[in-house]
Design a protein around this motif. Structure first.
Motif, mmCIF file in Angstrom:
data_model
loop_
_atom_site.group_PDB
_atom_site.id
_atom_site.type_symbol
_atom_site.label_atom_id
_atom_site.label_comp_id
_atom_site.label_asym_id
_atom_site.label_seq_id
_atom_site.Cartn_x
_atom_site.Cartn_y
_atom_site.Cartn_z
ATOM 1 N N ILE A 215 -0.963 -7.613 -7.032
ATOM 2 C CA ILE A 215 -2.125 -8.496 -6.967
ATOM 3 C C ILE A 215 -3.405 -7.674 -6.897
ATOM 4 O O ILE A 215 -4.391 -7.971 -7.575
ATOM 5 C CB ILE A 215 -2.017 -9.434 -5.754
ATOM 6 N N PHE A 216 -3.390 -6.616 -6.096
ATOM 7 C CA PHE A 216 -4.561 -5.752 -5.998
ATOM 8 C C PHE A 216 -4.852 -5.095 -7.351
ATOM 9 O O PHE A 216 -6.012 -4.947 -7.742
ATOM 10 C CB PHE A 216 -4.355 -4.682 -4.927
ATOM 11 N N TYR A 217 -3.789 -4.692 -8.059
ATOM 12 C CA TYR A 217 -3.969 -4.081 -9.375
ATOM 13 C C TYR A 217 -4.532 -5.106 -10.361
ATOM 14 O O TYR A 217 -5.363 -4.774 -11.208
ATOM 15 C CB TYR A 217 -2.642 -3.530 -9.893
ATOM 16 N N GLU A 218 -4.098 -6.348 -10.260
ATOM 17 C CA GLU A 218 -4.647 -7.392 -11.120
ATOM 18 C C GLU A 218 -6.143 -7.551 -10.889
ATOM 19 O O GLU A 218 -6.899 -7.796 -11.826
ATOM 20 C CB GLU A 218 -3.946 -8.727 -10.846
ATOM 21 N N TYR A 219 -6.576 -7.402 -9.651
ATOM 22 C CA TYR A 219 -7.996 -7.548 -9.330
ATOM 23 C C TYR A 219 -8.841 -6.443 -9.954
ATOM 24 O O TYR A 219 -9.882 -6.715 -10.557
ATOM 25 C CB TYR A 219 -8.207 -7.512 -7.815
ATOM 26 N N CYS A 220 -8.412 -5.196 -9.776
ATOM 27 C CA CYS A 220 -9.271 -4.062 -10.138
ATOM 28 C C CYS A 220 -8.604 -3.011 -11.007
ATOM 29 O O CYS A 220 -9.188 -1.930 -11.218
ATOM 30 C CB CYS A 220 -9.828 -3.402 -8.870
ATOM 31 N N GLY A 221 -7.417 -3.268 -11.513
ATOM 32 C CA GLY A 221 -6.783 -2.387 -12.485
ATOM 33 C C GLY A 221 -6.670 -0.933 -12.043
ATOM 34 O O GLY A 221 -6.516 -0.647 -10.847
ATOM 35 N N PRO A 222 -6.773 0.011 -12.989
ATOM 36 C CA PRO A 222 -6.670 1.430 -12.653
ATOM 37 C C PRO A 222 -7.737 1.879 -11.653
ATOM 38 O O PRO A 222 -7.558 2.869 -10.946
ATOM 39 C CB PRO A 222 -6.868 2.123 -14.001
ATOM 40 N N TRP B 104 2.967 10.190 -14.586
ATOM 41 C CA TRP B 104 1.582 10.000 -14.143
ATOM 42 C C TRP B 104 0.641 10.666 -15.134
ATOM 43 O O TRP B 104 0.847 11.808 -15.541
ATOM 44 C CB TRP B 104 1.386 10.616 -12.759
ATOM 45 N N SER B 105 -0.395 9.954 -15.551
ATOM 46 C CA SER B 105 -1.306 10.505 -16.558
ATOM 47 C C SER B 105 -2.714 9.940 -16.374
ATOM 48 O O SER B 105 -2.890 8.758 -16.036
ATOM 49 C CB SER B 105 -0.812 10.172 -17.971
ATOM 50 N N LEU B 106 -3.702 10.775 -16.609
ATOM 51 C CA LEU B 106 -5.097 10.338 -16.551
ATOM 52 C C LEU B 106 -5.401 9.301 -17.624
ATOM 53 O O LEU B 106 -6.339 8.507 -17.483
ATOM 54 C CB LEU B 106 -6.038 11.542 -16.719
ATOM 55 N N SER B 107 -4.607 9.292 -18.688
ATOM 56 C CA SER B 107 -4.829 8.323 -19.765
ATOM 57 C C SER B 107 -4.639 6.886 -19.276
ATOM 58 O O SER B 107 -5.169 5.944 -19.874
ATOM 59 C CB SER B 107 -3.870 8.606 -20.933
ATOM 60 N N ASN B 108 -3.871 6.717 -18.201
ATOM 61 C CA ASN B 108 -3.664 5.372 -17.661
ATOM 62 C C ASN B 108 -4.882 4.832 -16.925
ATOM 63 O O ASN B 108 -4.897 3.677 -16.507
ATOM 64 C CB ASN B 108 -2.451 5.375 -16.715
ATOM 65 N N SER C 60 2.834 8.202 -3.098
ATOM 66 C CA SER C 60 1.676 8.589 -3.903
ATOM 67 C C SER C 60 1.857 9.981 -4.487
ATOM 68 O O SER C 60 1.599 10.211 -5.675
ATOM 69 C CB SER C 60 0.396 8.537 -3.049
ATOM 70 N N VAL C 61 2.299 10.906 -3.639
ATOM 71 C CA VAL C 61 2.527 12.279 -4.101
ATOM 72 C C VAL C 61 3.626 12.306 -5.155
ATOM 73 O O VAL C 61 3.526 13.013 -6.174
ATOM 74 C CB VAL C 61 2.889 13.198 -2.918
ATOM 75 N N ALA C 62 4.687 11.533 -4.942
ATOM 76 C CA ALA C 62 5.795 11.485 -5.897
ATOM 77 C C ALA C 62 5.311 10.967 -7.257
ATOM 78 O O ALA C 62 5.694 11.495 -8.309
ATOM 79 C CB ALA C 62 6.902 10.589 -5.355
ATOM 80 N N PHE C 63 4.476 9.943 -7.237
ATOM 81 C CA PHE C 63 3.926 9.418 -8.490
ATOM 82 C C PHE C 63 3.085 10.470 -9.208
ATOM 83 O O PHE C 63 3.231 10.702 -10.404
ATOM 84 C CB PHE C 63 3.075 8.171 -8.221
ATOM 85 N N PRO D 283 2.335 4.077 -15.613
ATOM 86 C CA PRO D 283 2.266 3.017 -16.643
ATOM 87 C C PRO D 283 2.656 1.657 -16.084
ATOM 88 O O PRO D 283 3.639 1.040 -16.525
ATOM 89 C CB PRO D 283 3.265 3.503 -17.700
ATOM 90 N N VAL D 284 1.887 1.173 -15.108
ATOM 91 C CA VAL D 284 2.226 -0.079 -14.423
ATOM 92 C C VAL D 284 1.572 -1.302 -15.065
ATOM 93 O O VAL D 284 1.991 -2.427 -14.818
ATOM 94 C CB VAL D 284 1.824 -0.018 -12.925
ATOM 95 N N ARG D 285 0.562 -1.072 -15.898
ATOM 96 C CA ARG D 285 -0.151 -2.212 -16.468
ATOM 97 C C ARG D 285 0.774 -3.079 -17.311
ATOM 98 O O ARG D 285 0.680 -4.313 -17.269
ATOM 99 C CB ARG D 285 -1.326 -1.728 -17.317
ATOM 100 N N THR D 286 1.673 -2.468 -18.023
ATOM 101 C CA THR D 286 2.616 -3.243 -18.843
ATOM 102 C C THR D 286 3.520 -4.101 -17.974
ATOM 103 O O THR D 286 3.892 -5.212 -18.363
ATOM 104 C CB THR D 286 3.459 -2.302 -19.715
ATOM 105 N N LEU D 287 3.883 -3.586 -16.787
ATOM 106 C CA LEU D 287 4.715 -4.366 -15.876
ATOM 107 C C LEU D 287 3.969 -5.602 -15.381
ATOM 108 O O LEU D 287 4.520 -6.698 -15.317
ATOM 109 C CB LEU D 287 5.134 -3.512 -14.675
#
Length: 475
Positions: A43-50, A185-189, A176-179, A264-268
């Motif tokens: 839900i938080f990601y839906e609000y403000c994305g990356p 994990w990529s800056l492109s996301n 967070s560290v594991a991700f 790459p969570v946006r697709t999820l």
């Protein structure tokens, strides 16, 4: 008459013990704030994305001025009651009652919602097919456990809270560290930094509206004034618990979403399904497979079982103490101030358990509880705004009252905090459905009914009596 009634109530109920170390009060407040990070992450990601991590940093800066004013107010009135006391002294008993009623809206909404999140996670990881009866029974058992914990010596709750909070923070940092060290994990996301699924309103961009919604996971620092009466530390040090809780959670929130946002969570989220309803980080781990599946379970233990558990306990303890303070100050019948052998309020605990169970049933039988929960942030923000007005008036009319905490900026900070609280309250109204306003109306109608009884019956016989720096005063 008023002083006699107050004295009788205090004699019948006793006083809360000063046995809580500062670290426990800090843990209770931080745990109350540190909520739903592993459950509502989608839900938080839906609000403000990356850019969610950046939004949390901004919200930390916005909420701090309000917290600073609480740092000034808490030592002035070092007893349970918080907004109830501040706004009775700063404005009048009517504002004191309704500000307490609105802050209570948030606090009583949390236990049933929190326990449901924990139960849903348990069913998620076990793969057990859930049904209405099983969900209610398991959730009810969890609420009863918290009920009995709240009736024990408060130091026990403080120690439990500290352990759960430590595990929750460590779990979020580890995830967070594991991700960030994974190959996924990529800056492109982060390229669509201000992506948001919030709906624009009144010309306000969606990402800004999403930012406003992020105030919800910052409520909880106001629990410190409810616990301050039981602190065995110098009262002026309460500011460390208030500011420390906000800063700790702001940093962990930001770091966690920096890690999650690069995945790459946006697709999820956009695919819908269970990931959109919650458990975004867990779903991401499960999708990666391999050892990540074990990590998903461990993360769930820390970021859901422990994190949400601390939130539930923090708000439970605070709600009980506010009800106790209302009984002691003549806002509720005197029996609400009666304590057990562990110096814990009895009737407030029983009432909170009963209300939580009712809300639990409502949550699983219809949409009332969900609609009610949607406006908890609005009620809390309104209580903040009223408190800021009271802080300004108290400073004006009682310049000799010194709390031991120097508020940098003085009245500028108080006015800034008022503006922030009002803006937050406004943002909390955007996008709310009719069901949420109906639920809010029902809750406020109950408050008005109680207030009418106080105004027309109880307060005709006895006055409100509150301890101030000038001694006991009638209101």
């Amino acid at each position: 008459m008023a002083k006699d009634n107050s004295a009788n109530a205090a004699k019948a109920g006793g006083r809360l013990n000063r046995s809580l170390k500062l670290i426990y009060v800090y843990a209770i407040a931080t745990g109350a704030i540190f909520t739903f990070i592993g459950y509502w992450d989608s839900i938080f990601y839906e609000y403000c994305g990356p850019g969610t991590f950046f939004a949390f940093l901004l919200m930390t800066l916005l909420i701090l001025p309000v917290a600073f004013v609480y740092c000034e107010m808490a030592p002035l009135f070092p007893e349970a009651g918080g907004e109830l006391i501040y706004n009775t002294v700063g404005l009048n008993k009517h504002f004191g009652f309704f500000s307490a009623w609105m802050i209570m809206l948030a606090w009583i909404a949390v236990p049933p919602a929190a326990v449901m999140a924990i139960v849903q996670w348990i069913f998620h990881i076990t793969g057990i097919e859930s049904n209405y009866t099983v969900i209610v029974i398991v959730a009810m058992a969890a609420l009863i456990l918290y009920f009995f914990l709240s009736l024990q010596n408060v130091e026990i709750a403080g120690k439990v809270q500290l352990v759960m909070l430590a595990l929750a923070i460590l779990g979020c940092i580890a995830a967070s560290v594991a991700f960030m060290t994974s190959g996924s994990w990529s800056l492109s996301n982060f390229k669509d930094f201000f992506y948001s699924q919030a709906k624009p309103s009144l010309g306000i961009p969606p990402w800004i509206i999403g930012l406003g919604f992020l105030i919800t996971p910052f409520f909880g620092f106001e629990t410190v004034p409810q616990m301050i009466e039981e602190g065995n530390f110098p009262i002026k040090d309460s500011n460390k618990a208030i500011v420390g809780s906000v800063v700790t959670c702001g940093i962990i929130y930001s770091f966690f979403f920096l890690g999650l946002g690069g995945m790459p969570v946006r697709t999820l989220v956009e695919a819908g399904g269970s990931a959109r309803d919650g458990f975004l980080a867990i779903m991401m781990m499960e999708q990666l497979g391999g050892g990540w599946r074990v990590g998903a379970v461990l993360f769930g233990v820390c970021a859901i079982l422990c994190a949400i558990g601390t939130c539930l306990l923090g708000f439970w303890l605070s709600a009980v103490r506010l009800l106790y303070a209302m009984g002691r100050s003549n806002f509720l019948p005197a029996p609400f101030a009666k304590l057990n052998k562990h110096q814990q309020p009895i009737l407030p605990n029983i009432l909170l358990l009963a209300v939580s169970i009712v809300f639990l049933v409502l949550q699983n039988a219809g949409t009332f509880m969900n609609d009610f929960f949607n406006l908890m942030a609005f009620g809390c923000a309104c209580a903040y705004a009223i408190t800021m007005v009271s802080a300004i008036r108290i400073h004006k009319h009682h310049p000799g009252w010194k709390s031991g905490y120097h508020l940098k900026g003085g009245n500028f900070t108080r006015v800034l905090s008022l503006v922030i609280a009002v803006v937050i309250a406004f943002f909390c109204t955007l996008g709310q459905g009719i069901g949420s306003w109906i639920s809010f109306g029902v809750y406020m109608a109950l408050g008005v009914a109680l207030w009418l009884w106080l105004f027309l019956v109880k307060w005709k016989k006895s006055k409100i009596v509150i301890d101030t720096p000038d001694g006991k005063q009638e209101y």
